[in-house]
Write a protein that holds these residues in place. Structure first.
Motif, mmCIF file in Angstrom:
data_model
loop_
_atom_site.group_PDB
_atom_site.id
_atom_site.type_symbol
_atom_site.label_atom_id
_atom_site.label_comp_id
_atom_site.label_asym_id
_atom_site.label_seq_id
_atom_site.Cartn_x
_atom_site.Cartn_y
_atom_site.Cartn_z
ATOM 1 N N ALA A 1 -46.242 23.818 -9.777
ATOM 2 C CA ALA A 1 -47.315 24.124 -8.378
ATOM 3 C C ALA A 1 -47.613 22.993 -8.169
ATOM 4 O O ALA A 1 -48.740 22.627 -7.138
ATOM 5 C CB ALA A 1 -47.511 25.586 -8.262
ATOM 6 N N ASP A 2 -48.062 22.430 -9.350
ATOM 7 C CA ASP A 2 -49.587 21.568 -9.461
ATOM 8 C C ASP A 2 -49.114 20.786 -8.747
ATOM 9 O O ASP A 2 -49.960 20.246 -8.066
ATOM 10 C CB ASP A 2 -50.228 21.561 -11.155
ATOM 11 C CG ASP A 2 -51.273 22.353 -11.900
ATOM 12 O OD1 ASP A 2 -51.278 23.231 -10.797
ATOM 13 O OD2 ASP A 2 -51.464 22.784 -12.760
ATOM 14 N N ILE A 3 -47.878 20.136 -9.537
ATOM 15 C CA ILE A 3 -47.141 18.674 -8.807
ATOM 16 C C ILE A 3 -47.286 18.374 -7.273
ATOM 17 O O ILE A 3 -47.501 17.992 -6.325
ATOM 18 C CB ILE A 3 -45.577 18.514 -9.422
ATOM 19 C CG1 ILE A 3 -46.147 18.215 -11.019
ATOM 20 C CG2 ILE A 3 -44.441 17.367 -8.736
ATOM 21 C CD1 ILE A 3 -44.089 18.032 -11.169
ATOM 22 N N ILE B 1 -51.017 28.391 -21.282
ATOM 23 C CA ILE B 1 -50.898 26.869 -19.956
ATOM 24 C C ILE B 1 -49.838 25.664 -21.716
ATOM 25 O O ILE B 1 -50.285 26.024 -22.364
ATOM 26 C CB ILE B 1 -52.205 26.109 -19.517
ATOM 27 C CG1 ILE B 1 -52.703 26.556 -18.761
ATOM 28 C CG2 ILE B 1 -51.716 24.208 -18.964
ATOM 29 C CD1 ILE B 1 -54.293 26.348 -18.384
ATOM 30 N N GLN C 1 -45.692 15.033 -15.840
ATOM 31 C CA GLN C 1 -46.209 16.348 -16.000
ATOM 32 C C GLN C 1 -46.915 17.244 -14.801
ATOM 33 O O GLN C 1 -46.105 17.857 -14.107
ATOM 34 C CB GLN C 1 -47.254 16.059 -17.329
ATOM 35 C CG GLN C 1 -46.682 15.577 -18.409
ATOM 36 C CD GLN C 1 -48.055 15.463 -19.556
ATOM 37 O OE1 GLN C 1 -48.834 14.757 -18.917
ATOM 38 N NE2 GLN C 1 -47.613 16.010 -20.704
ATOM 39 N N ARG C 2 -48.368 16.984 -14.585
ATOM 40 C CA ARG C 2 -48.437 18.011 -13.382
ATOM 41 C C ARG C 2 -48.887 16.700 -12.337
ATOM 42 O O ARG C 2 -49.165 17.453 -11.084
ATOM 43 C CB ARG C 2 -50.154 18.287 -13.544
ATOM 44 C CG ARG C 2 -50.150 19.831 -14.321
ATOM 45 C CD ARG C 2 -51.075 20.220 -14.842
ATOM 46 N NE ARG C 2 -51.377 21.898 -15.547
ATOM 47 C CZ ARG C 2 -50.996 22.266 -16.765
ATOM 48 N NH1 ARG C 2 -50.696 21.236 -17.333
ATOM 49 N NH2 ARG C 2 -50.916 23.535 -16.786
ATOM 50 N N ASP C 3 -49.504 15.176 -12.797
ATOM 51 C CA ASP C 3 -50.074 14.336 -11.590
ATOM 52 C C ASP C 3 -49.622 12.760 -12.042
ATOM 53 O O ASP C 3 -49.498 12.461 -13.808
ATOM 54 C CB ASP C 3 -51.605 14.610 -11.263
ATOM 55 C CG ASP C 3 -51.820 14.033 -9.915
ATOM 56 O OD1 ASP C 3 -51.137 12.659 -9.473
ATOM 57 O OD2 ASP C 3 -53.238 14.010 -9.634
ATOM 58 N N LEU D 1 -49.257 20.360 -5.216
ATOM 59 C CA LEU D 1 -50.366 20.473 -4.534
ATOM 60 C C LEU D 1 -50.484 18.977 -4.402
ATOM 61 O O LEU D 1 -51.303 18.427 -3.243
ATOM 62 C CB LEU D 1 -51.219 21.429 -4.900
ATOM 63 C CG LEU D 1 -52.534 21.452 -4.736
ATOM 64 C CD1 LEU D 1 -52.309 22.001 -3.905
ATOM 65 C CD2 LEU D 1 -52.971 22.484 -6.304
ATOM 66 N N ASN D 2 -50.714 18.273 -5.488
ATOM 67 C CA ASN D 2 -51.011 16.733 -5.889
ATOM 68 C C ASN D 2 -50.668 15.717 -4.833
ATOM 69 O O ASN D 2 -51.005 14.897 -4.821
ATOM 70 C CB ASN D 2 -50.698 16.184 -7.565
ATOM 71 C CG ASN D 2 -51.941 17.025 -8.215
ATOM 72 O OD1 ASN D 2 -53.272 17.245 -7.472
ATOM 73 N ND2 ASN D 2 -51.618 17.435 -9.762
ATOM 74 N N GLU E 1 -43.077 25.185 -14.712
ATOM 75 C CA GLU E 1 -44.439 25.674 -14.586
ATOM 76 C C GLU E 1 -45.145 24.456 -14.220
ATOM 77 O O GLU E 1 -46.849 24.971 -13.594
ATOM 78 C CB GLU E 1 -45.331 25.941 -15.866
ATOM 79 C CG GLU E 1 -45.103 27.366 -16.661
ATOM 80 C CD GLU E 1 -44.155 27.610 -17.943
ATOM 81 O OE1 GLU E 1 -42.809 28.738 -18.510
ATOM 82 O OE2 GLU E 1 -42.777 26.074 -17.463
ATOM 83 N N TYR E 2 -44.938 23.312 -14.682
ATOM 84 C CA TYR E 2 -45.917 22.597 -13.583
ATOM 85 C C TYR E 2 -45.833 21.994 -11.933
ATOM 86 O O TYR E 2 -46.279 21.337 -11.559
ATOM 87 C CB TYR E 2 -45.965 20.614 -14.593
ATOM 88 C CG TYR E 2 -46.174 20.890 -15.716
ATOM 89 C CD1 TYR E 2 -46.708 21.895 -16.259
ATOM 90 C CD2 TYR E 2 -45.562 19.668 -16.695
ATOM 91 C CE1 TYR E 2 -47.866 21.361 -17.905
ATOM 92 C CE2 TYR E 2 -45.814 19.902 -17.887
ATOM 93 C CZ TYR E 2 -47.308 20.669 -18.955
ATOM 94 O OH TYR E 2 -47.661 20.484 -19.630
#
Length: 88
Positions: A43-45, A80, A17-19, A47-48, A40-41
């Motif tokens: 960019a968050d991945i 989201i 997912q995102r993290d 970044l994390n 969609e996840y």
């Protein structure tokens, strides 16, 4: 896992997912292979995990050798993705 003496060389996280904060905290110096089909996840991945060694695979894994489709479900108006269902 660390307390049990398990030697970890690479962390593989399926459906990140995102993290995966628990894994990141437990194994901050390991290489990660992350599988997440919801684009969609991404960019968050990124970044994390930016300070870590990782590869992101935008693919889903399954125990079936077949063609599957994923349908993202958005639970509110912010756009989201809240979860994904597998369709055959």
């Amino acid at each position: 896992m660390k307390d049990a003496g398990l030697a970890v060389g690479t962390v593989i996280d399926i459906r990140v997912q995102r993290d995966g904060p628990e894994l990141r905290l437990m194994f901050p110096d390991k290489r990660y292979i992350l599988f997440e089909p919801v684009r969609e996840y991404a960019a968050d991945i990124k970044l994390n995990y930016e300070d870590m060694s990782f590869d992101l695979e935008n693919n889903a894994l399954s125990d079936r050798d077949d063609i599957m489709f994923l349908k993202d479900v958005r639970s509110d108006d912010d756009g989201i993705v809240s979860h994904v269902v597998r369709l055959r």
